[in-house]
Design a protein around this motif. Structure first.
Motif, PDB file in Angstrom:
ATOM      1  N   PRO A 173      53.119 -33.488  28.085  1.00 45.70           N
ATOM      2  CA  PRO A 173      52.631 -32.498  29.070  1.00 45.70           C
ATOM      3  C   PRO A 173      51.250 -32.302  29.401  1.00 45.70           C
ATOM      4  O   PRO A 173      50.505 -32.115  30.359  1.00 45.70           O
ATOM      5  CB  PRO A 173      53.080 -31.147  28.484  1.00 45.70           C
ATOM      6  N   ALA A 174      50.368 -32.645  28.268  1.00 41.85           N
ATOM      7  CA  ALA A 174      48.878 -32.445  28.202  1.00 41.85           C
ATOM      8  C   ALA A 174      48.598 -33.745  29.089  1.00 41.85           C
ATOM      9  O   ALA A 174      47.563 -33.491  30.081  1.00 41.85           O
ATOM     10  CB  ALA A 174      48.209 -32.741  26.839  1.00 41.85           C
ATOM     11  N   ARG A 203      50.186 -35.347  31.591  1.00 42.44           N
ATOM     12  CA  ARG A 203      50.603 -34.964  33.123  1.00 42.44           C
ATOM     13  C   ARG A 203      49.796 -34.089  33.610  1.00 42.44           C
ATOM     14  O   ARG A 203      49.217 -34.285  34.967  1.00 42.44           O
ATOM     15  CB  ARG A 203      52.009 -34.617  32.925  1.00 42.44           C
ATOM     16  N   ARG A 204      49.422 -33.155  32.876  1.00 42.53           N
ATOM     17  CA  ARG A 204      48.230 -32.035  33.555  1.00 42.53           C
ATOM     18  C   ARG A 204      47.048 -32.804  33.869  1.00 42.53           C
ATOM     19  O   ARG A 204      46.414 -32.480  34.936  1.00 42.53           O
ATOM     20  CB  ARG A 204      47.954 -31.181  32.369  1.00 42.53           C
ATOM     21  N   LEU A 205      46.579 -33.698  33.177  1.00 44.18           N
ATOM     22  CA  LEU A 205      45.333 -34.593  33.289  1.00 44.18           C
ATOM     23  C   LEU A 205      45.482 -35.743  34.462  1.00 44.18           C
ATOM     24  O   LEU A 205      44.555 -35.828  35.040  1.00 44.18           O
ATOM     25  CB  LEU A 205      44.848 -35.145  31.892  1.00 44.18           C
ATOM     26  N   ALA A 229      47.441 -35.037  36.945  1.00 43.38           N
ATOM     27  CA  ALA A 229      47.653 -34.340  38.363  1.00 43.38           C
ATOM     28  C   ALA A 229      46.938 -34.590  39.294  1.00 43.38           C
ATOM     29  O   ALA A 229      45.628 -34.656  39.124  1.00 43.38           O
ATOM     30  CB  ALA A 229      48.029 -32.905  38.047  1.00 43.38           C
ATOM     31  N   THR A 270      37.983 -34.328  28.236  1.00 43.69           N
ATOM     32  CA  THR A 270      39.171 -33.299  28.210  1.00 43.69           C
ATOM     33  C   THR A 270      40.634 -34.069  27.650  1.00 43.69           C
ATOM     34  O   THR A 270      41.054 -33.498  26.901  1.00 43.69           O
ATOM     35  CB  THR A 270      39.443 -32.954  29.771  1.00 43.69           C
ATOM     36  N   TYR A 271      40.741 -35.420  27.759  1.00 46.40           N
ATOM     37  CA  TYR A 271      41.503 -36.040  27.229  1.00 46.40           C
ATOM     38  C   TYR A 271      41.372 -36.094  25.863  1.00 46.40           C
ATOM     39  O   TYR A 271      42.415 -35.956  25.087  1.00 46.40           O
ATOM     40  CB  TYR A 271      41.724 -37.564  27.841  1.00 46.40           C
ATOM     41  N   GLU A 327      42.223 -32.673  24.245  1.00 46.26           N
ATOM     42  CA  GLU A 327      43.529 -31.890  24.745  1.00 46.26           C
ATOM     43  C   GLU A 327      44.734 -33.003  24.718  1.00 46.26           C
ATOM     44  O   GLU A 327      45.773 -32.307  24.339  1.00 46.26           O
ATOM     45  CB  GLU A 327      43.606 -31.136  26.261  1.00 46.26           C
TER      46      GLU A 327
END
Length: 136
Positions: free
Chosen positions: A58-59, A61-63, A65, A111-112, A115
């Motif tokens: 999920p983390a 996939r958010r990145l 997007a 961020t990767y 998170e």
């Protein structure tokens, strides 16, 4: 060095080897820990598989997007037909990107590292990552 870490040197070498604008397929071989092992990161206890699927993906996939991530496929490894005796992978995944720059723009960020990566590190006992071109 962490054997499952995606290094700057590996990213740079891949970027030099892969033509710009060419679709790229990232082959992941995954072996999960029985229990996720978080180091310096506060997280509730869980299995390695849970850490990967319920936290890392999920983390990620958010990145991803809005990036040219075309599709993702994964499934359990059912049998090893060729390879070293005793080698074991729990799952294989193939992620298709519009180009290598799209992949790098996700994983080569603070961020990767903050998170998503802690969950991947906690989840995996072993890991391989290969960049593939589409066969002609």
């Amino acid at each position: 060095m962490n054997p499952i870490e995606i290094t700057l040197q590996a990213l740079d070498a891949a970027e030099r080897a892969i033509p710009p604008g060419q679709p790229v397929y990232m082959l992941n071989l995954l072996r999960y820990r029985a229990y996720a092992r978080y180091e310096g990161f506060d997280a509730a206890p869980c299995s390695g598989r849970e850490a990967f699927h319920e936290r890392y993906r999920p983390a990620f996939r958010r990145l991803a997007a809005g990036k040219p991530l075309v599709r993702m496929f994964s499934g359990p490894v059912l049998a090893s037909l060729v390879g070293p005796q005793g080698e074991r992978w729990d799952e294989a995944a193939i992620n298709e990107y519009g180009d290598f720059a799209a992949f790098r723009s996700i994983v080569d960020t603070e961020t990767y590292r903050r998170e998503a990566a802690p969950h991947r590190h906690a989840a995996l006992e072993d890991f391989r990552l290969f960049a593939l071109a589409k066969a002609m």
